[in-house]
Design a protein around this motif. Sequence first.
Motif, short mmCIF file in Angstrom:
data_model
loop_
_atom_site.label_atom_id
_atom_site.label_comp_id
_atom_site.label_asym_id
_atom_site.label_seq_id
_atom_site.Cartn_x
_atom_site.Cartn_y
_atom_site.Cartn_z
N GLY A 1 0.78 -1.23 0.00
CA GLY A 1 0.00 0.00 0.00
C GLY A 1 0.82 1.28 0.00
N ASP A 2 2.13 1.17 0.03
CA ASP A 2 2.98 2.36 0.05
C ASP A 2 3.30 2.76 -1.38
OD1 ASP A 2 4.78 4.38 0.50
OD2 ASP A 2 5.97 3.27 1.97
N THR A 3 2.70 3.85 -1.84
CA THR A 3 2.90 4.29 -3.22
C THR A 3 3.91 5.42 -3.32
OG1 THR A 3 1.04 5.84 -3.03
CG2 THR A 3 0.56 3.61 -3.84
N ARG A 4 4.53 5.80 -2.22
CA ARG A 4 5.52 6.87 -2.26
C ARG A 4 6.73 6.45 -3.10
NH1 ARG A 4 6.72 7.54 3.94
NH2 ARG A 4 6.56 5.26 3.72
N VAL A 5 7.32 7.43 -3.77
CA VAL A 5 8.49 7.14 -4.59
C VAL A 5 9.59 6.50 -3.75
CG1 VAL A 5 10.34 8.16 -5.98
CG2 VAL A 5 7.99 9.01 -6.20
N TYR A 6 9.77 7.01 -2.54
CA TYR A 6 10.82 6.49 -1.66
C TYR A 6 10.21 5.76 -0.47
CZ TYR A 6 13.48 9.64 -4.60
OH TYR A 6 14.02 10.27 -5.69
N GLY B 1 12.80 -3.62 0.29
CA GLY B 1 13.90 -4.50 0.62
C GLY B 1 13.87 -5.03 2.04
N TYR B 2 14.94 -5.72 2.39
CA TYR B 2 15.06 -6.37 3.70
C TYR B 2 14.76 -5.39 4.84
CZ TYR B 2 17.29 -10.74 2.10
OH TYR B 2 17.56 -11.96 1.54
N ILE B 3 15.36 -4.20 4.78
CA ILE B 3 15.27 -3.25 5.89
C ILE B 3 14.14 -2.26 5.68
CG2 ILE B 3 16.83 -1.44 5.03
CD1 ILE B 3 17.08 -2.92 8.55
N GLN B 4 13.40 -2.39 4.56
CA GLN B 4 12.33 -1.44 4.21
C GLN B 4 12.85 0.00 4.21
OE1 GLN B 4 8.56 -2.33 3.38
NE2 GLN B 4 10.25 -3.53 2.56
N LEU B 5 13.88 0.21 3.39
CA LEU B 5 14.47 1.55 3.25
C LEU B 5 13.39 2.55 2.87
CD1 LEU B 5 17.41 2.75 3.31
CD2 LEU B 5 17.27 2.74 0.81
N THR B 6 13.34 3.66 3.60
CA THR B 6 12.25 4.61 3.43
C THR B 6 12.79 6.04 3.45
OG1 THR B 6 10.71 3.11 4.55
CG2 THR B 6 10.05 5.41 4.37
N GLY B 7 12.29 6.87 2.56
CA GLY B 7 12.59 8.29 2.57
C GLY B 7 13.82 8.67 1.76
#
Length: 317
Positions: A183-188, A192-198
Amino acid sequence: MLKRTLSAALALAGLGAGSLIAATPAHAVGFRTTATNLNIRSDAFLSSSVVKVLAGPANVDVDCQKAGDTVTVAGRPATRWWAHLPAHNGYATVAYLDTPGDKLPGVPECIVDPNPPTGDVTLADVQAMFGSRIANPTLVNTGLPSLNQAMRDASINTPRRKAAFLATLVHESRLEYNIREIGDTRVYGGRGYIQLTGDFNYGPAGRYFGIDLLGNPELARSLQWSAPIARWYWTVARNINPMADALNMGKVNAAIGYPAGAEDGRRCDSFKNALRYLTGSVPSGVICTRSKAYEGDTSKLTRAQFDALGQAPGTVG
């Protein structure tokens, strides 16, 4: 299946992988601290827990020294050396001891227990640790070679570190290297494993590896880069191994970057399950909750800002 490398005596004593295992010198060397309210830490890292605040200046005995985080104090050379103070059961940075150099003269280096497991993590291992959380065994197995390499590169090489790292990833991504946050449609958004975000993480991680993660964020969930990025976050964006050494899963969760809540308990349970599998028992002293400073969402903090949260006002080192 991993061999259980911690002895029962070590587990019962609650000693971590960085604990001293050899007899210290018969005669410690005396020094004097140069600061008031000097933090004495459980290990040679700024993220290690403070076991005592030593008023001073004060005379102290040092039995050995070990390399850790670099500390810079005005008028002194930068130093990565930390003095073990047996009377205070912890480490003080050499930056605040009365010596002109960056390392203490006449003091041997500490002998530590590296406690290395004898094999990589297998699919059977993670299934035994986490049960139904391993929802796609074939996919997990495909990623394990790269994940094991990342763990070796990050010195995630003790039961405590492995348990903390794997417990974190199984909650972030079910140990699936190519997962995208649902459900996360943000570009960033999370990948991955660590759910890199932002972009504040994609940018620095990309620069670290020399790849354009901002321009091609999907690389973060590729087989080539998912595990290395998890390693980068664990050791560069944050310094999490010492938190695992201290059995402080509450602080590990804060370092991953989400507000305190029920999820902390679930992750701590997974940490305990992994420790039980890897060592045969769960040592006393596991910390599942966070101190007040770490209760909020710390995801956008720099490493320096995160480390500063644990620094008591008016203290140094």
